[in-house]
Design an enzyme around this catalytic site. Structure first.
Site, mmCIF file in Angstrom:
data_model
loop_
_atom_site.group_PDB
_atom_site.id
_atom_site.type_symbol
_atom_site.label_atom_id
_atom_site.label_comp_id
_atom_site.label_asym_id
_atom_site.label_seq_id
_atom_site.Cartn_x
_atom_site.Cartn_y
_atom_site.Cartn_z
ATOM 1 C CG ASP A 121 43.425 41.970 36.511
ATOM 2 O OD1 ASP A 121 42.844 41.412 37.465
ATOM 3 O OD2 ASP A 121 43.729 41.370 35.462
ATOM 4 C CD GLU A 178 38.539 41.794 35.124
ATOM 5 O OE1 GLU A 178 38.099 42.124 34.004
ATOM 6 O OE2 GLU A 178 37.840 41.193 35.970
HETATM 7 C C1 UD1 Z 1 36.315 39.394 40.689
HETATM 8 C C2 UD1 Z 1 37.214 40.372 39.935
HETATM 9 C C3 UD1 Z 1 37.849 39.679 38.734
HETATM 10 C C4 UD1 Z 1 38.530 38.386 39.137
HETATM 11 C C5 UD1 Z 1 37.558 37.513 39.922
HETATM 12 C C6 UD1 Z 1 38.253 36.280 40.431
HETATM 13 C C7 UD1 Z 1 36.610 42.738 39.836
HETATM 14 C C8 UD1 Z 1 35.745 43.757 39.206
HETATM 15 N N1 UD1 Z 1 36.410 41.482 39.441
HETATM 16 O O1 UD1 Z 1 35.253 39.057 39.813
HETATM 17 O O2 UD1 Z 1 38.786 40.554 38.141
HETATM 18 O O3 UD1 Z 1 38.950 37.716 37.969
HETATM 19 O O4 UD1 Z 1 37.065 38.249 41.045
HETATM 20 O O5 UD1 Z 1 37.341 35.280 40.792
HETATM 21 O O6 UD1 Z 1 37.408 43.062 40.677
HETATM 22 N N2 UD1 Z 1 30.505 36.003 45.664
HETATM 23 C C9 UD1 Z 1 30.194 35.375 46.841
HETATM 24 N N3 UD1 Z 1 31.228 34.864 47.608
HETATM 25 C C10 UD1 Z 1 32.521 34.941 47.219
HETATM 26 C C11 UD1 Z 1 32.828 35.580 46.007
HETATM 27 C C12 UD1 Z 1 31.805 36.113 45.241
HETATM 28 O O7 UD1 Z 1 29.039 35.277 47.214
HETATM 29 O O8 UD1 Z 1 33.401 34.456 47.938
HETATM 30 C C13 UD1 Z 1 29.403 36.546 44.821
HETATM 31 C C14 UD1 Z 1 28.754 37.828 45.389
HETATM 32 O O9 UD1 Z 1 27.380 37.821 45.079
HETATM 33 C C15 UD1 Z 1 29.443 38.919 44.590
HETATM 34 C C16 UD1 Z 1 29.575 38.248 43.249
HETATM 35 O O10 UD1 Z 1 29.907 36.892 43.539
HETATM 36 O O11 UD1 Z 1 28.702 40.119 44.550
HETATM 37 C C17 UD1 Z 1 30.623 38.828 42.308
HETATM 38 O O12 UD1 Z 1 31.859 39.013 42.965
HETATM 39 P P1 UD1 Z 1 32.852 40.149 42.405
HETATM 40 O O13 UD1 Z 1 34.109 40.125 43.203
HETATM 41 O O14 UD1 Z 1 32.150 41.430 42.245
HETATM 42 O O15 UD1 Z 1 33.129 39.675 40.910
HETATM 43 P P2 UD1 Z 1 33.908 38.403 40.352
HETATM 44 O O16 UD1 Z 1 33.184 37.976 39.120
HETATM 45 O O17 UD1 Z 1 34.149 37.442 41.421
#
Ligand code: UD1
Ligand code: UDP
Length: 380
Positions: free
Chosen positions: A96, A132
């Site tokens: 999701d 999600e």
């Molecule tokens: C995402 C998913 C969520 C899932 C989660 C698992 C969407 C909208 N959200 O949320 O459904 O439950 O992943 O963890 O698809 N970042 C890093 N390095 C990483 C990962 C993240 O720096 O390896 C930071 C970045 O600044 C990024 C932010 O985290 O912009 C948010 O990441 P994002 O994938 O947008 O949202 P999640 O909260 O991780």
């Protein structure tokens, strides 16, 4: 030979897609072309390394503090270019996330059949979890094959008039990943966790990241953790903190200088599952953790008002406690202090799978392509 393209971008998708990639790679009559969007970076790469997966294409879309629309548009743009070079016979998306929905819609627009792994989960509230619940409903509209983890998720799809012939109950591939990982001997790379593992201290394992909890609610989670640590000096709280800066800014200010709180970087999957096996109580807003912790017989308190994973709630090992700071404090301390209530939740149950979900998924994909037959469904 038909090309099957798994498309994924975040940590939980990688964990749940890995068993399918492994099974696809063992099928001599299909080519598996692995595409990652790079919605996550370190947290995604960590899983691919663990499962020996080297992506064939990497869209590398991540931006710090990325918006939902940037994940969507950068994925669609990247896949447009990729599909003009490599046209798969089917794509496989999982769950999701925005990567999975963007992957599904991009493939649908190109006339490529979409296989949806972990189809049919529903909280019943379009805005929770956000985005999600909307993502998975959108993917259901364009998928040709719906791989539902449980009979509950299948029933959700049938209620939405998805053709029953396109739905197969497979079990959740997270249980396959868990079983594969449980066979390995795992050491913690953080010395604090290794010494904790050989002590008799009780552990509360915490994860939090939900977008709708960010902001003041997540500050409340941080304050609740600090209060629990102060009230329960014999307990150690372990928080492998998500990479999202919005999470870190909200939670970490409350947690410094306490000897019984250990904050770590995200743990490699094997280390995290070992920590699950050592934990006394699990406090989380994660989806995947709700599915894994019950296998270890660990009570799970979920910081949400609803869940799309009702099976372990029904089994009594998962309890929804909402996100109010005082309620979190009360629920965790009650569970730590009241043995009867603890024992009533501490039952090992496995409503989410039997470790053969990937096999069933790949059999269903082969049937979709007309080169094989489906297996019997997963029955609880
Ligand atoms: C995402 C998913 C969520 C899932 C989660 C698992 C969407 C909208 N959200 O949320 O459904 O439950 O992943 O963890 O698809 N970042 C890093 N390095 C990483 C990962 C993240 O720096 O390896 C930071 C970045 O600044 C990024 C932010 O985290 O912009 C948010 O990441 P994002 O994938 O947008 O949202 P999640 O909260 O991780
Ligand atoms: N996980 C991990 N390391 C950690 C925390 C979690 O490997 O430090 C695993 C966990 O075992 C589960 C998955 O990540 O399989 C859950 O991911 P997350 O909570 O980020 O996403 P969700 O499941 O809520 O979409």
């Amino acid at each position: 030979m038909p090309i099957i393209m798994p498309i994924y971008g975040t940590r939980p998708e990688a964990i749940k897609m890995a068993p399918i990639i492994n099974s696809l790679n063992m099928s001599p009559d299909m080519d598996c072309f692995v595409t990652v969007t790079g919605q996550h970076r370190d947290m995604l790469d960590q899983v691919n390394v663990l499962f020996d997966i080297v992506p064939d294409a990497d869209l590398d879309i991540i931006q710090q503090r990325q918006s939902l629309n940037s994940i969507l548009t950068r994925t669609v743009d990247g896949l447009d270019q990729l599909f003009s070079r490599t046209r798969p016979d089917a794509v496989v998306v999982q769950g999701d996330t925005t990567t999975s929905t963007a992957g599904a819609i991009s493939a649908f627009y190109h006339g490529i059949p979409v296989v949806h792994v972990e189809a049919g989960l529903r909280s019943g509230d379009l805005f929770s979890p956000f985005p999600e619940e909307a993502n998975r409903k959108l993917t259901s509209q364009v998928a040709s094959l719906h791989l539902a983890p449980t009979s509950v998720s299948k029933a959700n799809l049938l209620r939405e008039n998805i053709d029953h012939r396109d739905v197969v109950v497979t079990g959740n591939t997270v249980i396959d990943a868990l079983f594969a990982t449980a066979k390995k001997t795992i050491e913690f790379s953080d010395d604090r966790l290794e010494s904790l593992s050989s002590s008799a201290r009780r552990i509360v394992l915490v994860t939090t990241h939900r977008r709708e909890n960010q902001g003041e609610t997540m500050h409340g989670i941080g304050r609740a953790l600090a209060r629990i640590a102060d009230a329960e000096p014999g307990v150690t709280i372990v928080l492998p903190v998500h990479k999202n800066p919005a999470v870190r800014e909200a939670v970490l200010p409350y947690l410094s200088d306490r000897p019984n709180i250990i904050v770590t970087e995200p743990l490699a999957y094997g280390e995290f599952t070992r920590m699950l096996s050592l934990a006394h109580v699990v406090l989380t807003d994660s989806g995947g953790v709700q599915e894994e912790a019950p296998s270890f017989g660990k009570p799970v308190l979920v910081m949400r008002d609803n869940t799309e994973r009702p099976e372990a709630v029904a089994a009594g090992t998962v309890r929804l406690i909402g996100t109010d700071e005082s309620r979190i404090y009360k629920e965790v301390t009650d569970l730590l202090r009241n043995e009867e209530s603890y024992l009533s939740m501490a039952n090992a149950v496995n409503p989410y799978g039997d470790g053969r979900a990937a096999e069933r998924s790949v059999a269903a994909i082969r049937a979709l392509l007309g080169i094989g037959e489906r297996m019997d469904e997963f029955l609880l």
